[in-house]
Design an enzyme around this catalytic site. Structure first.
Site, PDB file in Angstrom:
ATOM      1  N   CYS A  85       0.865  -1.180   0.000  1.00 13.12           N
ATOM      2  CA  CYS A  85       0.000   0.000   0.000  1.00 13.12           C
ATOM      3  C   CYS A  85       0.902   1.231   0.000  1.00 13.12           C
ATOM      4  O   CYS A  85       1.655   1.451   0.945  1.00 13.12           O
ATOM      5  CB  CYS A  85      -0.910  -0.001   1.235  1.00 13.12           C
ATOM      6  SG  CYS A  85      -2.090   1.362   1.240  1.00 13.12           S
ATOM      7  N   GLU A 128      -4.702  -8.292  -3.605  1.00  6.62           N
ATOM      8  CA  GLU A 128      -5.065  -8.086  -2.197  1.00  6.62           C
ATOM      9  C   GLU A 128      -4.313  -6.896  -1.646  1.00  6.62           C
ATOM     10  O   GLU A 128      -3.174  -6.631  -2.044  1.00  6.62           O
ATOM     11  CB  GLU A 128      -4.718  -9.364  -1.412  1.00  6.62           C
ATOM     12  CG  GLU A 128      -4.964  -9.304   0.087  1.00  6.62           C
ATOM     13  CD  GLU A 128      -3.694  -9.100   0.898  1.00  6.62           C
ATOM     14  OE1 GLU A 128      -3.774  -9.112   2.142  1.00  6.62           O
ATOM     15  OE2 GLU A 128      -2.605  -8.898   0.296  1.00  6.62           O
ATOM     16  N   ARG A 175      -8.975 -10.600  10.343  1.00  7.11           N
ATOM     17  CA  ARG A 175      -8.080  -9.877   9.433  1.00  7.11           C
ATOM     18  C   ARG A 175      -8.923  -9.296   8.312  1.00  7.11           C
ATOM     19  O   ARG A 175      -9.577 -10.031   7.576  1.00  7.11           O
ATOM     20  CB  ARG A 175      -7.010 -10.820   8.873  1.00  7.11           C
ATOM     21  CG  ARG A 175      -5.829 -10.122   8.220  1.00  7.11           C
ATOM     22  CD  ARG A 175      -4.765 -11.123   7.798  1.00  7.11           C
ATOM     23  NE  ARG A 175      -3.514 -10.467   7.405  1.00  7.11           N
ATOM     24  CZ  ARG A 175      -2.520 -10.185   8.224  1.00  7.11           C
ATOM     25  NH1 ARG A 175      -2.613 -10.510   9.500  1.00  7.11           N
ATOM     26  NH2 ARG A 175      -1.424  -9.585   7.778  1.00  7.11           N
ATOM     27  N   ARG A 177      -9.123  -7.300   4.864  1.00  2.74           N
ATOM     28  CA  ARG A 177      -8.355  -6.921   3.679  1.00  2.74           C
ATOM     29  C   ARG A 177      -9.293  -6.756   2.492  1.00  2.74           C
ATOM     30  O   ARG A 177     -10.351  -7.385   2.419  1.00  2.74           O
ATOM     31  CB  ARG A 177      -7.303  -7.986   3.339  1.00  2.74           C
ATOM     32  CG  ARG A 177      -6.188  -8.128   4.383  1.00  2.74           C
ATOM     33  CD  ARG A 177      -5.295  -6.907   4.420  1.00  2.74           C
ATOM     34  NE  ARG A 177      -4.169  -7.040   5.319  1.00  2.74           N
ATOM     35  CZ  ARG A 177      -4.162  -6.653   6.591  1.00  2.74           C
ATOM     36  NH1 ARG A 177      -5.251  -6.116   7.129  1.00  2.74           N
ATOM     37  NH2 ARG A 177      -3.067  -6.786   7.328  1.00  2.74           N
TER      38      ARG A 177
END
Length: 412
Positions: A85, A128, A175, A177
């Site tokens: 990212c 992802e 988690r 995502r």
């Protein structure tokens, strides 16, 4: 056979998911024909060494993806990867035919370069990222994701996305995502999206909806168009807005976007921490927290409201909420982070209560929370702290397996 390349491969989470989809189907649907893993900040390439140990060195590149010649990458049907990212803004307009490029070192543009230069473009993408991608940066909410969508749109792909909290579908870790799937315009699935209402695709008929069902009653939704060319999107998208227009589910087709805030629709079994931990007699003594350190852990985990002093001598009020301590055995775990390893007390490391006392989680248990094979990251020269770091960078394998199983079925 779906020939696949795995970029930013880490220790192979995507590959394990694809292989498990093969096992579920009892045939080799996916074949990884090339992979790349490079960690620029470390001298010893631990993740790549583990990858090579598990699958061999053949067709695996341990070097910067920015320096790989696209002609050295085999043609493939599917490109997968969890890319970093970063700031995805368009930095320059080139005078030659290659058009627009982003800043050097921003690895999205390496994916873009492969897709641009490949004559036989991959038919599908599974990518992802962290969920904040949908709303970054803070001064242009949603711009980064808009740049990615626009660049894929220009390259002939439809894209659907979903923010998935793994625990909401029975997996052992909370988690969250964003996963997104690209469909090239040459595919039957692209044509299928084009023949349907976009909201129907997102809520019922799309690969995400079939992999991870959602309630048909959406919290909110909107339609809008991506206006302008890639440079204009980079410069102007999200200016003057406080909220990103991208909600947790959506689809892009030929510049048109439908996005909705959806909720998970799942009533199956839930895997908890208790389900994955080792038995008491398997725990090395160094994983137990010494009695004299318990108060340090309690302080770091607890709520705080105090005056602190910065390194420059400036006093400020500091506050943060408390965390559950120890972690509940009867629920999925919190998100594993890269700082999970090591003995030092920490606010974010997992601690559980056992008959023998409080203890940290072992690498094998962290692997299980990400649904990796036991001891997948075990290798001579790779410390337990590094193994924990690698799991903090990994993904929940079951999500990839589920998406891959549905994609293979829909392609037939």
């Amino acid at each position: 056979m779906i020939n696949t390349i795995e970029l930013f491969a880490g220790v192979g989470g995507f590959r394990i998911g694809l292989e498990r989809a093969n096992l579920k189907a009892k045939k080799q649907q996916y074949k990884v024909v090339w992979s790349n893993q490079w960690e620029p900040s470390t001298k010893t390439q631990h993740a790549s060494l583990i990858y090579e140990e598990r699958w061999g060195k053949e067709n695996h590149a341990n070097g910067s993806i920015e320096e790989v010649d696209v002609s050295d990458i085999p043609d493939h049907d599917l490109l997968v990867g969890g890319f970093p990212c970063q700031d995805y803004s368009v930095a320059t307009t080139l005078k030659n035919s290659k058009g627009l490029l982003g800043k050097k070192g921003v690895l999205w543009w390496s994916i873009h370069r492969i897709l641009s230069e490949k004559i036989n473009k991959p038919k599908y993408l599974i990518l992802e990222n962290v969920d904040r991608l949908l709303k970054s940066p803070s001064n242009q909410r949603g711009r980064d994701f808009a740049v990615i969508l626009k660049s894929l749109d220009d390259l002939g792909y439809a894209v659907e996305w979903r923010v998935i909290n793994a625990a909401e579908y029975g997996f052992p870790q909370r988690r969250r995502r964003v996963f997104f799937i690209g469909y090239h315009k040459s595919t039957a699935l692209y044509k299928k999206i084009k023949s349907e209402a976009l909201d129907t695709w997102v809520l019922n008929d799309g690969l995400m909806a079939k992999s991870f069902p959602v309630s048909e009653q959406v919290v909110s939704e909107s339609y809008f168009n991506l206006q302008g060319d890639l440079k204009e999107v980079s410069d102007a998208f999200g200016l003057g807005t406080k909220l990103s227009p991208f909600l947790n589910s959506g689809v892009l087709l030929e510049g048109k976007i439908y996005t909705a805030k959806t909720t998970a629709n799942y009533d199956g079994e839930i895997t908890t921490i208790k389900d994955i931990i080792l038995s008491e007699n398997e725990i090395p003594s160094e994983y137990f927290i010494a009695e004299e350190d318990v108060d340090k852990w309690k302080y770091l985990k607890g709520a705080k409201k105090e005056v602190r002093t910065s390194s420059s001598g400036f006093e400020y009020n500091y506050a943060e909420g408390g965390m559950i301590f120890p972690d509940a055995l009867t629920a999925p775990s919190r998100t594993i982070i890269t700082g999970e390893g090591g003995k030092a007390p920490s606010r974010f490391k997992h601690v559980i209560s056992t008959k023998k006392g409080l203890r940290r989680l072992l690498p094998i248990e962290l692997e299980r929370l990400n649904m990796f094979p036991d001891n997948h990251t075990e290798l001579e020269g790779v410390s337990d702290t590094k193994r924990a770091f690698l799991m903090g960078n990994a993904l929940v394998v079951g999500i990839v397996e589920q998406i891959a199983s549905v994609l293979a079925a829909e392609m037939n």
